[in-house]
Design a protein around this motif. Structure first.
Motif, PDB file in Angstrom:
ATOM      1  N   THR A  48      -8.209 -17.245 -11.552  1.00 10.30           N
ATOM      2  CA  THR A  48      -9.728 -16.633 -11.893  1.00 10.30           C
ATOM      3  C   THR A  48      -9.911 -17.063 -13.462  1.00 10.30           C
ATOM      4  O   THR A  48     -11.727 -17.520 -13.694  1.00 10.30           O
ATOM      5  N   ARG A  49      -9.197 -17.461 -14.341  1.00 10.66           N
ATOM      6  CA  ARG A  49      -9.360 -17.659 -15.620  1.00 10.66           C
ATOM      7  C   ARG A  49      -8.358 -18.961 -15.969  1.00 10.66           C
ATOM      8  O   ARG A  49      -7.605 -19.071 -15.873  1.00 10.66           O
ATOM      9  N   HIS A  50      -9.479 -19.730 -16.972  1.00  3.99           N
ATOM     10  CA  HIS A  50      -9.209 -20.738 -17.941  1.00  3.99           C
ATOM     11  C   HIS A  50      -8.410 -19.892 -18.465  1.00  3.99           C
ATOM     12  O   HIS A  50      -8.279 -18.780 -18.884  1.00  3.99           O
ATOM     13  N   MET A  51      -7.217 -20.584 -18.811  1.00  2.00           N
ATOM     14  CA  MET A  51      -5.395 -20.188 -20.162  1.00  2.00           C
ATOM     15  C   MET A  51      -5.918 -21.103 -21.159  1.00  2.00           C
ATOM     16  O   MET A  51      -5.989 -21.495 -21.242  1.00  2.00           O
ATOM     17  N   SER A  52      -5.205 -20.058 -23.107  1.00  2.00           N
ATOM     18  CA  SER A  52      -5.446 -21.165 -23.825  1.00  2.00           C
ATOM     19  C   SER A  52      -4.599 -21.375 -24.503  1.00  2.00           C
ATOM     20  O   SER A  52      -3.946 -20.073 -24.398  1.00  2.00           O
ATOM     21  N   TRP A  53      -4.069 -21.621 -25.306  1.00  2.00           N
ATOM     22  CA  TRP A  53      -3.459 -21.041 -26.563  1.00  2.00           C
ATOM     23  C   TRP A  53      -3.898 -21.423 -27.924  1.00  2.00           C
ATOM     24  O   TRP A  53      -4.812 -22.403 -27.639  1.00  2.00           O
ATOM     25  N   TYR A  54      -3.389 -20.868 -28.908  1.00  2.00           N
ATOM     26  CA  TYR A  54      -4.264 -20.501 -30.067  1.00  2.00           C
ATOM     27  C   TYR A  54      -3.145 -20.764 -31.422  1.00  2.00           C
ATOM     28  O   TYR A  54      -2.152 -20.114 -30.627  1.00  2.00           O
ATOM     29  N   ARG A  55      -2.826 -20.828 -32.265  1.00  2.00           N
ATOM     30  CA  ARG A  55      -2.138 -20.921 -33.377  1.00  2.00           C
ATOM     31  C   ARG A  55      -2.584 -20.387 -34.324  1.00  2.00           C
ATOM     32  O   ARG A  55      -4.750 -20.794 -34.647  1.00  2.00           O
ATOM     33  N   GLN A  56      -2.498 -19.499 -35.552  1.00  2.00           N
ATOM     34  CA  GLN A  56      -2.933 -19.694 -36.762  1.00  2.00           C
ATOM     35  C   GLN A  56      -1.488 -19.438 -37.942  1.00  2.00           C
ATOM     36  O   GLN A  56      -0.279 -19.095 -37.558  1.00  2.00           O
ATOM     37  N   ALA A  57      -2.147 -20.464 -39.057  1.00  2.00           N
ATOM     38  CA  ALA A  57      -0.854 -21.269 -39.482  1.00  2.00           C
ATOM     39  C   ALA A  57      -1.109 -19.868 -41.066  1.00  2.00           C
ATOM     40  O   ALA A  57      -2.501 -19.899 -41.552  1.00  2.00           O
ATOM     41  N   PRO A  58      -0.321 -19.636 -42.152  1.00  2.00           N
ATOM     42  CA  PRO A  58      -0.662 -18.758 -43.143  1.00  2.00           C
ATOM     43  C   PRO A  58      -1.881 -18.974 -43.643  1.00  2.00           C
ATOM     44  O   PRO A  58      -2.299 -20.944 -43.996  1.00  2.00           O
ATOM     45  N   GLY A  59      -2.964 -19.111 -43.871  1.00  2.00           N
ATOM     46  CA  GLY A  59      -4.096 -18.627 -45.009  1.00  2.00           C
ATOM     47  C   GLY A  59      -5.411 -19.667 -43.833  1.00  2.00           C
ATOM     48  O   GLY A  59      -6.620 -20.370 -44.868  1.00  2.00           O
ATOM     49  N   LYS A  60      -5.274 -20.374 -43.301  1.00  2.00           N
ATOM     50  CA  LYS A  60      -6.243 -21.212 -42.386  1.00  2.00           C
ATOM     51  C   LYS A  60      -6.892 -19.952 -41.523  1.00  2.00           C
ATOM     52  O   LYS A  60      -5.733 -18.647 -41.118  1.00  2.00           O
ATOM     53  N   GLU A  61      -7.441 -20.583 -40.328  1.00  8.76           N
ATOM     54  CA  GLU A  61      -8.418 -19.504 -39.488  1.00  8.76           C
ATOM     55  C   GLU A  61      -8.023 -19.975 -38.116  1.00  8.76           C
ATOM     56  O   GLU A  61      -6.955 -20.964 -38.239  1.00  8.76           O
ATOM     57  N   ARG A  62      -8.348 -19.548 -37.424  1.00 12.93           N
ATOM     58  CA  ARG A  62      -7.343 -19.278 -36.558  1.00 12.93           C
ATOM     59  C   ARG A  62      -8.160 -20.606 -35.425  1.00 12.93           C
ATOM     60  O   ARG A  62      -8.851 -20.751 -35.754  1.00 12.93           O
ATOM     61  N   GLU A  63      -7.247 -21.020 -34.567  1.00 14.29           N
ATOM     62  CA  GLU A  63      -7.474 -22.578 -33.827  1.00 14.29           C
ATOM     63  C   GLU A  63      -7.417 -22.950 -32.373  1.00 14.29           C
ATOM     64  O   GLU A  63      -6.406 -22.275 -32.765  1.00 14.29           O
ATOM     65  N   LEU A  64      -8.142 -23.561 -31.959  1.00 15.76           N
ATOM     66  CA  LEU A  64      -7.657 -23.794 -30.111  1.00 15.76           C
ATOM     67  C   LEU A  64      -6.927 -24.903 -30.165  1.00 15.76           C
ATOM     68  O   LEU A  64      -7.089 -25.873 -31.152  1.00 15.76           O
ATOM     69  N   VAL A  65      -5.594 -24.628 -29.961  1.00 13.80           N
ATOM     70  CA  VAL A  65      -4.691 -25.761 -29.645  1.00 13.80           C
ATOM     71  C   VAL A  65      -4.917 -26.493 -28.223  1.00 13.80           C
ATOM     72  O   VAL A  65      -4.953 -27.868 -27.983  1.00 13.80           O
ATOM     73  N   ALA A  66      -4.837 -26.114 -27.186  1.00 14.48           N
ATOM     74  CA  ALA A  66      -4.905 -26.386 -25.490  1.00 14.48           C
ATOM     75  C   ALA A  66      -5.186 -25.565 -25.035  1.00 14.48           C
ATOM     76  O   ALA A  66      -4.962 -24.311 -25.063  1.00 14.48           O
ATOM     77  N   ALA A  67      -5.665 -25.764 -23.746  1.00 10.92           N
ATOM     78  CA  ALA A  67      -6.671 -24.985 -22.472  1.00 10.92           C
ATOM     79  C   ALA A  67      -6.304 -25.788 -21.592  1.00 10.92           C
ATOM     80  O   ALA A  67      -5.516 -26.997 -21.115  1.00 10.92           O
ATOM     81  N   ILE A  68      -6.871 -24.735 -20.406  1.00  8.14           N
ATOM     82  CA  ILE A  68      -6.281 -25.147 -18.809  1.00  8.14           C
ATOM     83  C   ILE A  68      -6.761 -24.676 -18.405  1.00  8.14           C
ATOM     84  O   ILE A  68      -7.302 -23.414 -18.361  1.00  8.14           O
ATOM     85  N   THR A  69      -7.370 -25.822 -17.328  1.00  9.33           N
ATOM     86  CA  THR A  69      -7.881 -24.797 -15.968  1.00  9.33           C
ATOM     87  C   THR A  69      -7.224 -23.766 -14.974  1.00  9.33           C
ATOM     88  O   THR A  69      -6.258 -23.988 -14.705  1.00  9.33           O
ATOM     89  N   TYR A  88      -0.539 -17.704 -30.157  1.00  9.98           N
ATOM     90  CA  TYR A  88      -1.545 -16.699 -29.156  1.00  9.98           C
ATOM     91  C   TYR A  88      -1.768 -17.937 -28.088  1.00  9.98           C
ATOM     92  O   TYR A  88      -2.239 -18.735 -27.823  1.00  9.98           O
ATOM     93  N   CYS A  89      -2.008 -16.912 -27.284  1.00  8.55           N
ATOM     94  CA  CYS A  89      -2.363 -16.913 -25.941  1.00  8.55           C
ATOM     95  C   CYS A  89      -4.090 -16.215 -24.991  1.00  8.55           C
ATOM     96  O   CYS A  89      -3.618 -15.308 -26.468  1.00  8.55           O
ATOM     97  N   ASN A  90      -4.570 -17.138 -24.581  1.00  7.84           N
ATOM     98  CA  ASN A  90      -6.091 -16.042 -24.381  1.00  7.84           C
ATOM     99  C   ASN A  90      -6.409 -16.670 -23.226  1.00  7.84           C
ATOM    100  O   ASN A  90      -6.078 -18.085 -22.388  1.00  7.84           O
ATOM    101  N   GLY A  91      -7.826 -15.441 -22.492  1.00  8.09           N
ATOM    102  CA  GLY A  91      -8.721 -16.343 -21.567  1.00  8.09           C
ATOM    103  C   GLY A  91      -9.471 -17.842 -22.172  1.00  8.09           C
ATOM    104  O   GLY A  91      -9.524 -17.392 -23.439  1.00  8.09           O
ATOM    105  N   GLY A  92      -9.782 -18.731 -21.436  1.00  7.48           N
ATOM    106  CA  GLY A  92     -10.933 -19.107 -21.754  1.00  7.48           C
ATOM    107  C   GLY A  92     -11.134 -20.508 -21.489  1.00  7.48           C
ATOM    108  O   GLY A  92      -9.195 -20.961 -22.123  1.00  7.48           O
ATOM    109  N   TRP A  93     -12.125 -21.451 -22.209  1.00 11.17           N
ATOM    110  CA  TRP A  93     -12.044 -22.854 -22.111  1.00 11.17           C
ATOM    111  C   TRP A  93     -11.883 -23.251 -23.501  1.00 11.17           C
ATOM    112  O   TRP A  93     -11.140 -24.322 -24.094  1.00 11.17           O
ATOM    113  N   SER A  94     -12.944 -22.783 -24.075  1.00 12.33           N
ATOM    114  CA  SER A  94     -13.271 -23.150 -25.147  1.00 12.33           C
ATOM    115  C   SER A  94     -13.141 -22.094 -26.420  1.00 12.33           C
ATOM    116  O   SER A  94     -13.315 -21.950 -27.480  1.00 12.33           O
ATOM    117  N   SER A  95     -13.587 -20.677 -25.982  1.00  7.59           N
ATOM    118  CA  SER A  95     -13.211 -19.682 -26.968  1.00  7.59           C
ATOM    119  C   SER A  95     -12.762 -18.563 -26.315  1.00  7.59           C
ATOM    120  O   SER A  95     -12.749 -17.911 -25.151  1.00  7.59           O
TER     121      SER A  95
END
Length: 117
Positions: free
Chosen positions: A31-52, A95-102
Motif C-alpha cells: 500500500t506504500r510507494h517506496m523510495s531510495w535516498y542517499r547521503q554523501a559526506p557533507g551533503k544533504e540526503r537526496e532522493l535517488v529513485a521511487a516506485i509506486t 537508505y530506503c523509505n516509504g513515499g514518492w517524494s518525501s
C-alpha cells in the motif's frame, strides 16, 4: 513498529555494479510507494529513485537516470536498487523509505556504497 533494513552496499570500482536490498516490515508493504535516498559526506540526503505500490511507475534523480533501476517484490516486502556504471560521486550512505517524494517512516541504518579504484 516499522523496520527498514538496507543491505548490499560495499566497495566497488568505478564502472562496477551493486544491487541494494531493503527489507521492510511493520506496515502493509503493497500500500506504500517506496523510495531510495542517499547521503554523501557533507551533503544533504537526496532522493535517488521511487516506485509506486505495484511497480507501474518509477522516477529517478537526473544524476542516476539510465544507470540505476528501482524495483520491488511485494511478496517479499523488499525494494531493490540495481546500480550500474557506478561513479565515485555515487559514494554515499543509501537508505530506503516509504513515499514518492518525501520520506514516510523513521530512517534505518542504511548501507554504505563506496566507489573507488
Amino acid at each position: 513498529q516499522v523496520q527498514l533494513v538496507e543491505s548490499g552496499g560495499g566497495l566497488v570500482q568505478p564502472g562496477g555494479s551493486l544491487r541494494l536490498s531493503c527489507a521492510a516490515s511493520g506496515f502493509t508493504f503493497n500500500t506504500r510507494h517506496m523510495s531510495w535516498y542517499r547521503q554523501a559526506p557533507g551533503k544533504e540526503r537526496e532522493l535517488v529513485a521511487a516506485i509506486t505500490t505495484f511497480g507501474k511507475n518509477t522516477q529517478y534523480a537526473d544524476s542516476v537516470k539510465g544507470r540505476f533501476t528501482i524495483s520491488r517484490d511485494n511478496d517479499k516486502n523488499t525494494v531493490y536498487l540495481q546500480m550500474n556504471s557506478l561513479k565515485p560521486e555515487d559514494t554515499a550512505q543509501y537508505y530506503c523509505n516509504g513515499g514518492w517524494s518525501s520520506a514516510t517512516f523513521p530512517w534505518g541504518k542504511g548501507t554504505l556504497v563506496t566507489v573507488s579504484s
